[in-house]
Motif scaffolding. Structure first.
Motif, PDB file in Angstrom:
ATOM      1  N   ALA A  73      45.862  50.787  46.040  1.00  0.00           N
ATOM      2  CA  ALA A  73      45.570  49.899  44.897  1.00  0.00           C
ATOM      3  C   ALA A  73      44.766  48.718  44.792  1.00  0.00           C
ATOM      4  N   LEU A  74      45.558  47.856  45.882  1.00  0.00           N
ATOM      5  CA  LEU A  74      45.018  46.370  46.030  1.00  0.00           C
ATOM      6  C   LEU A  74      43.479  46.389  46.652  1.00  0.00           C
ATOM      7  N   ALA A  75      43.071  47.468  47.301  1.00  0.00           N
ATOM      8  CA  ALA A  75      41.833  47.400  48.140  1.00  0.00           C
ATOM      9  C   ALA A  75      40.891  47.707  46.875  1.00  0.00           C
ATOM     10  N   ARG A  76      41.322  48.565  45.833  1.00  0.00           N
ATOM     11  CA  ARG A  76      40.451  48.775  44.799  1.00  0.00           C
ATOM     12  C   ARG A  76      40.313  47.674  43.789  1.00  0.00           C
ATOM     13  N   LEU A  77      41.405  46.718  43.559  1.00  0.00           N
ATOM     14  CA  LEU A  77      41.219  45.647  42.852  1.00  0.00           C
ATOM     15  C   LEU A  77      40.076  44.536  43.739  1.00  0.00           C
ATOM     16  N   VAL A  78      40.148  44.486  44.836  1.00  0.00           N
ATOM     17  CA  VAL A  78      39.327  43.596  45.633  1.00  0.00           C
ATOM     18  C   VAL A  78      37.837  43.949  45.635  1.00  0.00           C
ATOM     19  N   MET A  79      37.783  45.475  45.539  1.00  0.00           N
ATOM     20  CA  MET A  79      36.314  46.041  45.591  1.00  0.00           C
ATOM     21  C   MET A  79      35.726  46.002  44.038  1.00  0.00           C
ATOM     22  N   ALA A  80      36.634  45.761  43.108  1.00  0.00           N
ATOM     23  CA  ALA A  80      36.131  45.595  41.617  1.00  0.00           C
ATOM     24  C   ALA A  80      35.585  44.418  41.470  1.00  0.00           C
ATOM     25  N   VAL A  81      35.887  43.373  42.208  1.00  0.00           N
ATOM     26  CA  VAL A  81      35.379  41.811  41.966  1.00  0.00           C
ATOM     27  C   VAL A  81      33.865  42.029  42.115  1.00  0.00           C
ATOM     28  N   PRO A  82      33.118  42.409  42.963  1.00  0.00           N
ATOM     29  CA  PRO A  82      31.542  42.357  42.809  1.00  0.00           C
ATOM     30  C   PRO A  82      31.242  42.913  41.697  1.00  0.00           C
ATOM     31  N   ARG A  83      31.637  44.232  41.283  1.00  0.00           N
ATOM     32  CA  ARG A  83      31.215  44.872  40.015  1.00  0.00           C
ATOM     33  C   ARG A  83      31.256  44.057  38.973  1.00  0.00           C
ATOM     34  N   ALA A  84      32.542  43.559  38.793  1.00  0.00           N
ATOM     35  CA  ALA A  84      32.940  42.411  37.716  1.00  0.00           C
ATOM     36  C   ALA A  84      31.927  41.452  37.638  1.00  0.00           C
ATOM     37  N   MET A  85      31.618  40.695  38.827  1.00  0.00           N
ATOM     38  CA  MET A  85      30.782  39.792  38.890  1.00  0.00           C
ATOM     39  C   MET A  85      29.503  40.212  38.412  1.00  0.00           C
ATOM     40  N   ARG A  86      28.715  41.249  38.798  1.00  0.00           N
ATOM     41  CA  ARG A  86      27.518  41.730  38.080  1.00  0.00           C
ATOM     42  C   ARG A  86      27.602  41.752  36.695  1.00  0.00           C
ATOM     43  N   ILE A  87      28.842  42.373  36.123  1.00  0.00           N
ATOM     44  CA  ILE A  87      28.810  42.685  34.648  1.00  0.00           C
ATOM     45  C   ILE A  87      29.182  41.139  33.935  1.00  0.00           C
ATOM     46  N   VAL A  88      29.788  40.541  34.562  1.00  0.00           N
ATOM     47  CA  VAL A  88      30.024  38.935  33.890  1.00  0.00           C
ATOM     48  C   VAL A  88      28.722  38.041  33.954  1.00  0.00           C
ATOM     49  N   ARG A  89      27.998  38.115  35.005  1.00  0.00           N
ATOM     50  CA  ARG A  89      26.718  37.488  35.129  1.00  0.00           C
ATOM     51  C   ARG A  89      25.688  38.015  34.027  1.00  0.00           C
ATOM     52  N   LEU A 109      38.638  36.703  38.105  1.00  0.00           N
ATOM     53  CA  LEU A 109      38.438  36.128  39.250  1.00  0.00           C
ATOM     54  C   LEU A 109      36.750  35.871  39.176  1.00  0.00           C
ATOM     55  N   ALA A 110      36.190  36.791  38.666  1.00  0.00           N
ATOM     56  CA  ALA A 110      34.602  36.799  38.684  1.00  0.00           C
ATOM     57  C   ALA A 110      34.233  35.668  37.595  1.00  0.00           C
ATOM     58  N   ALA A 111      34.950  35.518  36.389  1.00  0.00           N
ATOM     59  CA  ALA A 111      34.604  34.515  35.694  1.00  0.00           C
ATOM     60  C   ALA A 111      34.702  32.943  36.186  1.00  0.00           C
ATOM     61  N   ARG A 112      35.801  33.001  37.033  1.00  0.00           N
ATOM     62  CA  ARG A 112      36.121  31.703  37.884  1.00  0.00           C
ATOM     63  C   ARG A 112      34.913  31.451  38.853  1.00  0.00           C
ATOM     64  N   LEU A 113      34.441  32.421  39.533  1.00  0.00           N
ATOM     65  CA  LEU A 113      33.563  32.247  40.585  1.00  0.00           C
ATOM     66  C   LEU A 113      32.104  32.111  39.865  1.00  0.00           C
ATOM     67  N   LEU A 114      32.021  32.362  38.566  1.00  0.00           N
ATOM     68  CA  LEU A 114      30.708  32.202  37.990  1.00  0.00           C
ATOM     69  C   LEU A 114      30.747  30.989  37.034  1.00  0.00           C
ATOM     70  N   LYS A 115      31.836  30.343  36.937  1.00  0.00           N
ATOM     71  CA  LYS A 115      32.192  28.985  36.478  1.00  0.00           C
ATOM     72  C   LYS A 115      32.159  29.324  34.811  1.00  0.00           C
ATOM     73  N   VAL A 116      32.722  30.358  34.527  1.00  0.00           N
ATOM     74  CA  VAL A 116      32.756  30.575  33.017  1.00  0.00           C
ATOM     75  C   VAL A 116      34.107  30.101  32.576  1.00  0.00           C
ATOM     76  N   PRO A 117      34.140  29.293  31.453  1.00  0.00           N
ATOM     77  CA  PRO A 117      35.407  28.610  31.010  1.00  0.00           C
ATOM     78  C   PRO A 117      36.450  29.825  30.513  1.00  0.00           C
ATOM     79  N   SER A 118      37.739  29.865  31.176  1.00  0.00           N
ATOM     80  CA  SER A 118      38.607  31.214  30.986  1.00  0.00           C
ATOM     81  C   SER A 118      40.092  30.364  30.554  1.00  0.00           C
ATOM     82  N   VAL A 119      40.505  31.326  29.699  1.00  0.00           N
ATOM     83  CA  VAL A 119      41.751  31.304  29.051  1.00  0.00           C
ATOM     84  C   VAL A 119      42.769  32.381  29.435  1.00  0.00           C
TER      85      VAL A 119
END
Length: 366
Positions: A73-89, A109-119
């Motif tokens: 489950a943890l591995a899936r969370l980590v692997m989801a980050v690049p996909r999330a970054m593409r979607i957020v970008r 995490l993707a929002a943070r890496l892409l400097k999107v303000p987050s709450v």
């Protein structure tokens, strides 16, 4: 704000506040685009799509309590980050807002890496494990209750727990307690113990002419329907999940349910008296804290699951339903705990996070 990313998943306790904020965003910003990110097969997908919100699911699942399965489950969370970054970008949101659970990890995490303000919004009195980690990625932390533990207090803003407008309107209308309508809920996933207690009480409740709407959760639905049929209570409504909760709250005189954060917040907003049986195995026992806050205010009666029997529960249900004055007093106390402006408060924090981030990013004049 023109584009907003919302993210959460798992249970209704996380999802419904997110949907309430989506409702408020649409009210304040005409034409706002909202993208909801969660898990691929969770309840959030169906509820977001019912609300007309674009939805994208990630192949993630919870980590805690999975034993050896936590590794995958943890591995899936980590692997989801690049996909999330593409979607957020691609979506390029003005702000991201997370409402807890493992499903919010990769998007925030993707929002943070892409400097999107987050709450981040925390519903319970004790912050969940996911939110304790996610708080490090976010500009603002919103809480439902005062003295929420698990965060750096310097970064906390108490906003209340967002509730959908249709539920808030229930509590604003005058109501007459007939003493005949019982709503049974176990949260979005159901509560086996409560289901079994109520099934054992059906002959007694039928004799008193009490009508029941019973939300069972998926696993117990067929067994509970069979119990109602055998008890001859065929006019009662039994379903795994109710989509029309505002109507349910308006119809009911009393609720018997768990004490998840969104459940107790909705009970307060709808001014509905309740008997609360907190889930005893919740992480950090947060449901007990939620329930006791209700009881101290006079809005609910609270019983630990280990102390409940069919006879005890039946006595308390019957005693409360037979006293219109007691129900009215509890309803008034519940309404005093409501936070009708919570969704607007969260949106305000989102706006302030956007402004603060844009100010930080402006080049200084020499």
């Amino acid at each position: 704000m023109k584009r907003v990313l919302l993210t959460t998943g798992g249970t209704g306790g996380h999802i419904f506040p997110a949907l309430a904020v989506a409702e408020e965003l649409r009210r304040q910003f005409e034409g706002v685009e909202i993208l909801f990110m969660g898990s691929q097969n969770g309840l959030e997908k169906r509820l977001a799509e019912q609300a007309g919100i674009t939805y994208i699911g990630l192949p993630v699942s919870g980590v805690l309590g999975k034993g050896f399965g936590a590794i995958s489950a943890l591995a899936r969370l980590v692997m989801a980050v690049p996909r999330a970054m593409r979607i957020v970008r691609e979506f390029n949101p003005d702000c991201a807002a997370g409402f807890g659970s493992y499903a919010a990890f990769a998007p925030l995490l993707a929002a943070r890496l892409l400097k999107v303000p987050s709450v981040l919004h925390e519903q319970n009195a004790v912050a969940g494990a996911s939110n304790r980690v996610l708080a490090r990625f976010c500009d603002r932390i919103c809480t439902s209750l005062p003295d929420t533990t698990g965060f750096d207090k310097r970064h906390i803003v108490q906003t209340g727990n967002p509730v959908r407008k249709a539920i808030t309107e229930v509590g604003q209308r005058p109501r007459q307690f007939l003493g005949k309508h019982l709503l049974v809920m176990g949260g979005s996933q159901g509560a086996h113990a409560i289901n079994m207690y109520i099934c054992g009480l059906l002959p007694r409740l039928k004799e008193l002419g009490i009508e029941i709407c019973h939300q069972t959760g998926r696993e117990d639905e067929e067994a509970v329907k069979t119990a109602y049929a055998e008890a001859g209570m065929t006019t009662c409504r039994v379903a795994a999940f109710f989509d029309n909760m505002p109507q349910m709250y308006s119809w009911a005189d009393l609720a018997v349910c768990r004490a998840g954060a969104s459940t107790v917040t909705e009970l307060c907003s709808a001014a509905l008296p309740s008997i609360l049986i907190p889930f005893p195995y919740a992480i950090h026992d947060h449901q007990t804290y939620n329930a006791l806050a209700m009881e101290r205010a006079g809005a609910a009666k609270v019983y630990a699951q280990k102390d409940v029997t069919e006879e005890v529960l039946g006595d308390h249900i019957c005693n409360l339903l037979s006293s219109g004055d007691a129900l009215q007093s509890m309803a008034n106390s519940a309404l005093c705990l409501a936070s009708p402006e919570a969704a607007a408060n969260v949106v305000r924090q989102m706006q302030e996070a956007v402004v603060a981030r844009s100010t930080m990013n402006k080049p200084r004049k020499r």
